[in-house]
Design an enzyme around this catalytic site. Structure first.
Site, PDB file in Angstrom:
ATOM      1  N   ASP A  26      51.006   9.488  14.667  1.00 45.87           N
ATOM      2  CA  ASP A  26      50.682  10.587  15.576  1.00 45.87           C
ATOM      3  C   ASP A  26      51.699  11.712  15.403  1.00 45.87           C
ATOM      4  OD1 ASP A  26      49.231  11.890  17.477  1.00 45.87           O
ATOM      5  OD2 ASP A  26      49.976  10.731  19.185  1.00 45.87           O
ATOM      6  N   GLY A  29      49.626  17.285  14.104  1.00 43.83           N
ATOM      7  CA  GLY A  29      49.315  18.618  14.622  1.00 43.83           C
ATOM      8  C   GLY A  29      50.576  19.319  15.118  1.00 43.83           C
ATOM      9  N   ARG A  39      46.776  23.077  11.607  1.00 45.00           N
ATOM     10  CA  ARG A  39      46.845  21.630  11.867  1.00 45.00           C
ATOM     11  C   ARG A  39      46.525  20.811  10.618  1.00 45.00           C
ATOM     12  NH1 ARG A  39      46.935  19.555  16.890  1.00 45.00           N
ATOM     13  NH2 ARG A  39      45.768  17.745  16.164  1.00 45.00           N
ATOM     14  N   SER A  71      40.141   8.046  14.938  1.00 45.19           N
ATOM     15  CA  SER A  71      39.601   7.186  15.999  1.00 45.19           C
ATOM     16  C   SER A  71      38.166   7.575  16.329  1.00 45.19           C
ATOM     17  CB  SER A  71      40.475   7.309  17.261  1.00 45.19           C
ATOM     18  OG  SER A  71      40.219   8.538  17.915  1.00 45.19           O
ATOM     19  N   ASN A  74      38.195  10.814  17.947  1.00 47.78           N
ATOM     20  CA  ASN A  74      38.642  12.022  17.231  1.00 47.78           C
ATOM     21  C   ASN A  74      37.489  12.955  16.816  1.00 47.78           C
ATOM     22  OD1 ASN A  74      41.463  10.366  15.634  1.00 47.78           O
ATOM     23  ND2 ASN A  74      41.463  11.706  17.427  1.00 47.78           N
ATOM     24  N   TRP A  75      36.225  12.476  16.927  1.00 46.10           N
ATOM     25  CA  TRP A  75      35.090  13.374  16.646  1.00 46.10           C
ATOM     26  C   TRP A  75      35.046  14.516  17.652  1.00 46.10           C
ATOM     27  CZ3 TRP A  75      32.749  12.525  12.119  1.00 46.10           C
ATOM     28  CH2 TRP A  75      32.758  11.232  11.585  1.00 46.10           C
ATOM     29  N   ARG A 193      54.249   3.489  17.207  1.00 52.00           N
ATOM     30  CA  ARG A 193      53.604   4.783  17.441  1.00 52.00           C
ATOM     31  C   ARG A 193      54.641   5.879  17.319  1.00 52.00           C
ATOM     32  NH1 ARG A 193      48.612   6.596  21.137  1.00 52.00           N
ATOM     33  NH2 ARG A 193      48.536   8.764  20.449  1.00 52.00           N
ATOM     34  N   GLU A 212      54.712  -6.767  19.364  1.00 49.39           N
ATOM     35  CA  GLU A 212      55.840  -6.002  19.886  1.00 49.39           C
ATOM     36  C   GLU A 212      55.486  -4.518  19.697  1.00 49.39           C
ATOM     37  OE1 GLU A 212      58.383  -7.346  21.406  1.00 49.39           O
ATOM     38  OE2 GLU A 212      57.674  -9.367  20.962  1.00 49.39           O
TER      39      GLU A 212
HETATM   40  C1  IPE Z   1      45.285   8.268  18.024  1.00 50.88           C
HETATM   41  O1  IPE Z   1      45.907   9.499  18.109  1.00 50.88           O
HETATM   42  C2  IPE Z   1      44.319   8.243  16.862  1.00 50.88           C
HETATM   43  C3  IPE Z   1      44.936   8.253  15.533  1.00 50.88           C
HETATM   44  C4  IPE Z   1      46.210   8.185  15.300  1.00 50.88           C
HETATM   45  C5  IPE Z   1      44.018   8.322  14.416  1.00 50.88           C
HETATM   46  P1  IPE Z   1      45.359  10.676  19.066  1.00 50.88           P
HETATM   47  O2  IPE Z   1      46.281  11.808  18.897  1.00 50.88           O
HETATM   48  O3  IPE Z   1      43.913  10.903  18.799  1.00 50.88           O
HETATM   49  O4  IPE Z   1      45.490   9.989  20.499  1.00 50.88           O
HETATM   50  P2  IPE Z   1      45.591  10.640  21.950  1.00 50.88           P
HETATM   51  O5  IPE Z   1      44.402  11.534  22.125  1.00 50.88           O
HETATM   52  O6  IPE Z   1      46.869  11.414  22.019  1.00 50.88           O
HETATM   53  O7  IPE Z   1      45.604   9.464  22.871  1.00 50.88           O
HETATM   54  C1  IPE Z   2      47.512  12.117  14.256  1.00 49.14           C
HETATM   55  O1  IPE Z   2      48.023  13.384  14.467  1.00 49.14           O
HETATM   56  C2  IPE Z   2      46.407  12.078  13.231  1.00 49.14           C
HETATM   57  C3  IPE Z   2      45.054  11.984  13.797  1.00 49.14           C
HETATM   58  C4  IPE Z   2      44.764  11.705  15.028  1.00 49.14           C
HETATM   59  C5  IPE Z   2      43.943  12.195  12.865  1.00 49.14           C
HETATM   60  P1  IPE Z   2      47.421  14.352  15.581  1.00 49.14           P
HETATM   61  O2  IPE Z   2      46.413  15.241  14.949  1.00 49.14           O
HETATM   62  O3  IPE Z   2      46.931  13.598  16.743  1.00 49.14           O
HETATM   63  O4  IPE Z   2      48.696  15.199  15.958  1.00 49.14           O
HETATM   64  P2  IPE Z   2      49.084  15.765  17.400  1.00 49.14           P
HETATM   65  O5  IPE Z   2      49.074  14.619  18.354  1.00 49.14           O
HETATM   66  O6  IPE Z   2      48.060  16.798  17.740  1.00 49.14           O
HETATM   67  O7  IPE Z   2      50.450  16.352  17.210  1.00 49.14           O
HETATM   68 MG    MG Z   3      47.794  13.035  18.494  1.00 47.03          MG
END
Ligand code: IPE
Ligand code: IPE
Ligand code: MG
Length: 248
Positions: A26, A29, A39, A71, A74-75, A193, A212
């Site tokens: 994570d 972005g 991004r 996920s 994520n769509w 994470r 863990e």
């Molecule tokens: C979880 O991250 C999904 C992936 C790492 C692919 P997100 O950034 O989508 O999760 P939330 O929305 O912060 O919970």
């Molecule tokens: C994780 O990075 C990758 C995916 C969920 C695809 P993010 O895109 O969620 O990055 P942030 O959380 O916006 O910084």
């Molecule tokens: Mg994220």
């Protein structure tokens, strides 16, 4: 000439290395935003970090590495970002086949793949088929993956098997595990994470029952081998009781 090992490498000695590490990568972005970049450049950098992390994990003796790439939720992101991610998968899959074959890595994908464009589905099938004999590390990518979706699909498979008579006996925890996308891999020992968030976001919710959990503020594109070692060190310091009593 005598070369000194790096501090973090030295500290691996005597540590218990987890068999299966699952990562919620994570912060792509935010990494881009901090630099005034779009991004999707953060995602591109994130893919590069995934590539390196597979090697680092194999070097450390981790046998299973599973990363959360996309996920089921994520769509909801803007179309431009989703399309950008699909294009990155495409490019990455081609490179991955080559590096997996060269490095004895088995590649698996979990998640509901039918929603992806056909060429991506074909690429996934090819990766799984051509690397299935490899054994140094099993690298699993979760795409269009959601723990609830996975359990729901497993329940529907079980109902179908009950109807056609192929399911005999009771539904046990083992039977459920064997109907999940992760049927070929053990449960994760350690879930990492990045980016400071402390939630599972629907990742491996059945499988992580006794994992863990390790959280770090590092944004995924910056995650290094030393960061992985730090997580392993944390894991090694834990007393895993699984509901029983300490052996220490
Ligand atoms: C979880 O991250 C999904 C992936 C790492 C692919 P997100 O950034 O989508 O999760 P939330 O929305 O912060 O919970
Ligand atoms: C994780 O990075 C990758 C995916 C969920 C695809 P993010 O895109 O969620 O990055 P942030 O959380 O916006 O910084
Ligand atoms: Mg994220």
């Amino acid at each position: 000439m005598f070369k000194r090992k790096k501090k973090a490498e030295n500290s691996l000695e005597g540590l218990t290395v987890p068999q299966h590490v699952a990562i919620i990568l994570d912060g792509n972005g935010r990494w881009a935003k901090k630099r005034g970049l779009p991004r999707n450049l953060g995602h591109a950098q994130g893919f590069a970090t995934v590539e390196k992390t597979v090697f680092h994990a194999a070097d450390l003796g981790i046998k299973y590495l599973t990363v959360y790439g996309f996920s089921t939720e994520n769509w909801k992101r803007p179309e431009e970002e989703v399309t950008g991610l699909m294009n990155l998968f495409r490019k990455y899959m081609k490179r991955l086949l080559k590096t997996a074959l060269e490095n004895d890595a088995r590649v698996l994908m979990i998640g509901e793949r039918s929603r992806f464009p056909q060429d991506i589905i074909d690429g996934i099938n090819e990766l799984e088929e051509k690397t299935k004999q490899n054994s140094r590390i099993t690298f699993t990518i979760a795409i269009n993956y959601g723990g609830r979706d996975e359990i729901t699909r497993a329940v529907n498979k079980l109902i179908a098997e009950a109807k056609d008579g192929s399911l005999t006996g009771d539904v046990t925890e083992e039977v459920i595990s064997k109907h999940l996308d992760t049927k070929l891999i053990p449960d994760p020992d350690l879930v990492i994470r990045t980016s400071g968030e402390q939630r599972l976001s629907n990742y491996l919710i059945w499988q992580s029952a006794y994992a863990e959990l390790y959280f770090t503020d590092v944004l995924w594109p910056d995650f290094s081998k030393d960061d992985l070692i730090e997580a392993v060190r944390y894991y090694s310091s834990r007393d895993r009781r699984f509901g029983g009593l300490s052996k220490k």
